[in-house]
Motif scaffolding. Structure first.
Motif, PDB file in Angstrom:
ATOM      1  N   ARG A 150      60.245  55.254 -50.103  1.00  0.00           N
ATOM      2  CA  ARG A 150      60.175  56.659 -49.691  1.00  0.00           C
ATOM      3  C   ARG A 150      61.235  57.466 -50.432  1.00  0.00           C
ATOM      4  O   ARG A 150      62.383  57.044 -50.543  1.00  0.00           O
ATOM      5  N   TYR A 151      60.854  58.647 -50.932  1.00  0.00           N
ATOM      6  CA  TYR A 151      61.844  59.559 -51.524  1.00  0.00           C
ATOM      7  C   TYR A 151      62.182  60.692 -50.555  1.00  0.00           C
ATOM      8  O   TYR A 151      63.344  60.954 -50.277  1.00  0.00           O
ATOM      9  N   ARG A 152      61.162  61.366 -50.044  1.00  0.00           N
ATOM     10  CA  ARG A 152      61.378  62.485 -49.123  1.00  0.00           C
ATOM     11  C   ARG A 152      61.520  61.947 -47.704  1.00  0.00           C
ATOM     12  O   ARG A 152      60.548  61.817 -46.956  1.00  0.00           O
ATOM     13  N   MET A 153      62.756  61.681 -47.345  1.00  0.00           N
ATOM     14  CA  MET A 153      63.002  61.044 -46.047  1.00  0.00           C
ATOM     15  C   MET A 153      62.580  61.934 -44.875  1.00  0.00           C
ATOM     16  O   MET A 153      62.197  61.438 -43.812  1.00  0.00           O
ATOM     17  N   GLU A 154      62.654  63.242 -45.089  1.00  0.00           N
ATOM     18  CA  GLU A 154      62.299  64.172 -44.012  1.00  0.00           C
ATOM     19  C   GLU A 154      60.834  64.076 -43.612  1.00  0.00           C
ATOM     20  O   GLU A 154      60.444  64.518 -42.522  1.00  0.00           O
ATOM     21  N   ARG A 155      60.004  63.455 -44.476  1.00  0.00           N
ATOM     22  CA  ARG A 155      58.591  63.321 -44.140  1.00  0.00           C
ATOM     23  C   ARG A 155      58.359  62.306 -43.012  1.00  0.00           C
ATOM     24  O   ARG A 155      57.223  62.155 -42.552  1.00  0.00           O
ATOM     25  N   ILE A 156      59.428  61.651 -42.539  1.00  0.00           N
ATOM     26  CA  ILE A 156      59.281  60.824 -41.336  1.00  0.00           C
ATOM     27  C   ILE A 156      58.843  61.687 -40.159  1.00  0.00           C
ATOM     28  O   ILE A 156      58.228  61.210 -39.205  1.00  0.00           O
ATOM     29  N   HIS A 157      59.136  62.993 -40.260  1.00  0.00           N
ATOM     30  CA  HIS A 157      58.731  63.915 -39.194  1.00  0.00           C
ATOM     31  C   HIS A 157      57.221  64.132 -39.161  1.00  0.00           C
ATOM     32  O   HIS A 157      56.712  64.753 -38.215  1.00  0.00           O
ATOM     33  N   LYS A 159      55.366  61.980 -38.354  1.00  0.00           N
ATOM     34  CA  LYS A 159      54.992  61.174 -37.195  1.00  0.00           C
ATOM     35  C   LYS A 159      55.488  61.771 -35.879  1.00  0.00           C
ATOM     36  O   LYS A 159      55.382  61.124 -34.822  1.00  0.00           O
ATOM     37  N   ASP A 160      56.007  62.990 -35.921  1.00  0.00           N
ATOM     38  CA  ASP A 160      56.495  63.616 -34.687  1.00  0.00           C
ATOM     39  C   ASP A 160      55.447  63.685 -33.578  1.00  0.00           C
ATOM     40  O   ASP A 160      55.799  63.544 -32.396  1.00  0.00           O
ATOM     41  N   PRO A 161      54.176  63.920 -33.889  1.00  0.00           N
ATOM     42  CA  PRO A 161      53.186  63.924 -32.798  1.00  0.00           C
ATOM     43  C   PRO A 161      53.128  62.615 -32.015  1.00  0.00           C
ATOM     44  O   PRO A 161      52.741  62.607 -30.833  1.00  0.00           O
ATOM     45  N   ILE A 162      53.533  61.507 -32.662  1.00  0.00           N
ATOM     46  CA  ILE A 162      53.586  60.224 -31.975  1.00  0.00           C
ATOM     47  C   ILE A 162      54.871  60.108 -31.159  1.00  0.00           C
ATOM     48  O   ILE A 162      54.868  59.646 -30.010  1.00  0.00           O
ATOM     49  N   TYR A 163      55.981  60.564 -31.758  1.00  0.00           N
ATOM     50  CA  TYR A 163      57.284  60.408 -31.118  1.00  0.00           C
ATOM     51  C   TYR A 163      57.549  61.433 -30.015  1.00  0.00           C
ATOM     52  O   TYR A 163      58.176  61.115 -28.995  1.00  0.00           O
ATOM     53  N   ASP A 164      57.124  62.655 -30.222  1.00  0.00           N
ATOM     54  CA  ASP A 164      57.545  63.757 -29.341  1.00  0.00           C
ATOM     55  C   ASP A 164      57.214  63.563 -27.857  1.00  0.00           C
ATOM     56  O   ASP A 164      58.023  63.956 -26.999  1.00  0.00           O
ATOM     57  N   PRO A 165      56.054  63.008 -27.504  1.00  0.00           N
ATOM     58  CA  PRO A 165      55.811  62.811 -26.068  1.00  0.00           C
ATOM     59  C   PRO A 165      56.894  61.982 -25.379  1.00  0.00           C
ATOM     60  O   PRO A 165      57.127  62.148 -24.178  1.00  0.00           O
ATOM     61  N   TYR A 166      57.550  61.117 -26.131  1.00  0.00           N
ATOM     62  CA  TYR A 166      58.642  60.313 -25.578  1.00  0.00           C
ATOM     63  C   TYR A 166      59.984  61.044 -25.712  1.00  0.00           C
ATOM     64  O   TYR A 166      60.758  61.113 -24.744  1.00  0.00           O
ATOM     65  N   PHE A 167      60.239  61.602 -26.900  1.00  0.00           N
ATOM     66  CA  PHE A 167      61.520  62.270 -27.132  1.00  0.00           C
ATOM     67  C   PHE A 167      61.688  63.489 -26.227  1.00  0.00           C
ATOM     68  O   PHE A 167      62.803  63.792 -25.785  1.00  0.00           O
ATOM     69  N   ASN A 168      60.605  64.195 -25.958  1.00  0.00           N
ATOM     70  CA  ASN A 168      60.687  65.380 -25.092  1.00  0.00           C
ATOM     71  C   ASN A 168      61.059  65.030 -23.656  1.00  0.00           C
ATOM     72  O   ASN A 168      61.479  65.909 -22.876  1.00  0.00           O
ATOM     73  N   LYS A 169      60.923  63.762 -23.312  1.00  0.00           N
ATOM     74  CA  LYS A 169      61.314  63.295 -21.979  1.00  0.00           C
ATOM     75  C   LYS A 169      62.598  62.477 -22.037  1.00  0.00           C
ATOM     76  O   LYS A 169      62.931  61.765 -21.093  1.00  0.00           O
TER      77      LYS A 169
END
Length: 298
Positions: A150-157, A159-169
């Motif tokens: 990976r070069y553009r590390m910020e593109r891990i975001h 996957k935010d639709p997968i993570y956010d339901p958990y992170f938001n809680k």
């Protein structure tokens, strides 16, 4: 050390920066000679990616196909090497690499000639090569194979639709995977994702050693690392003394599943070409190995 097959030895390296921890790896020899040499020998270092291990994907086949001894190991928190796993433990992985390199050189009389890194393993080796000048000088690393890094590390975001339901809680995301055919669940936290996204690869343009030859490989159907990233790495490595050769495996996914023999054949062919010619062309062509071999016999 423990025995696997006539040419493979499992080695446990005491981690000098983590008391009580041993880095577990496999030393693969090209012959069944077990006597230590008094002179330095060339070695290939094979590095796995996120939640990988020393024997997954192409790694065992590659170790058995290379014309030199090799060492492949589990980073801390992965498979047989103890430790806490983290999505963003790049500095810790670099420390593991330092410990392994020093052990191989001082205890087994090896010099690292070739590094093959997949995904996270590629990023870790790139950073190490770009910042540990004394260690690189002692090893005389000449060749690097960079697989699906990976070069553009910020593109891990992405996957935010997968993570956010958990992170938001304020919960960690439970990432369920299989490692060495066994189920495993690790926790990915919001802090880890932010740390991961902030890792900066732009150093490669000015700090990556100019003499090292690179084989830069991407996967056309990669859904983990955007396929365009292989071109961004290629851009950073232009204008160096060492050649940078690019290849995209058009139908492959991030783990290059279904293409491992092809990948191994390419790495071995590229390694042979660079050893013979001192460089390789900008775009990989397997016919070049045969052509170079024929011309060298004339």
């Amino acid at each position: 050390m423990s025995q696997l097959d006539p040419n493979s030895t499992k080695i446990r390296i005491p981690h000098t920066l983590s008391p009580g921890c041993e880095i577990v790896g496999i030393l693969q020899r090209t012959s069944d000679t077990k006597e230590a040499s008094s002179s330095s020998r060339k070695l290939a270092l094979i590095l796995h990616g996120v939640l990988g291990h020393k024997d997954y994907l192409h790694q065992k086949l590659l170790a058995r196909s290379l014309p030199m001894d090799s060492f492949r190991f589990d980073f801390r928190g992965n498979h047989e090497t103890a430790g806490e796993w983290s999505m963003a433990a790049f500095p810790r992985d670099v420390d593991d690499l330092r410990v392994v390199s020093k052990y191989l050189r001082e205890e087994l009389n090896y010099e690292i000639d070739l590094i093959v890194g997949h995904s996270r393993g590629a990023l870790v080796s790139n950073w190490w090569l770009s910042h540990d000048e004394e260690e690189i000088r002692l090893n005389q690393v000449r060749k690097v194979v960079h697989l699906c890094g990976r070069y553009r590390m910020e593109r891990i975001h992405d996957k935010d639709p997968i993570y956010d339901p958990y992170f938001n809680k304020s919960l960690a995301y439970p990432w369920a995977v299989r490692v060495a055919s066994k189920p495993l669940t690790v926790n990915v936290t919001a802090a880890q994702i932010e740390e991961f996204a902030s890792w900066d690869n732009s150093y490669a343009k000015t700090k990556f050693p100019k003499e090292i030859c690179v084989l830069n490989v991407g996967a056309g159907r990669d859904t983990v690392v955007p396929p365009w990233d292989v071109f961004l790495w290629q851009r950073e490595w232009q204008g160096r003394i060492g050649s940078t050769t690019m290849h995209v495996v058009e139908l492959a996914d991030h783990n290059l599943v279904g293409h491992h023999p092809e990948i191994v054949e390419m790495i071995c062919g590229w390694n042979e070409l660079v050893d013979r010619e001192g460089k390789a062309p900008p775009v990989w062509d397997p016919a070049l190995v045969a052509a170079s071999s024929t011309s060298s016999k004339l």
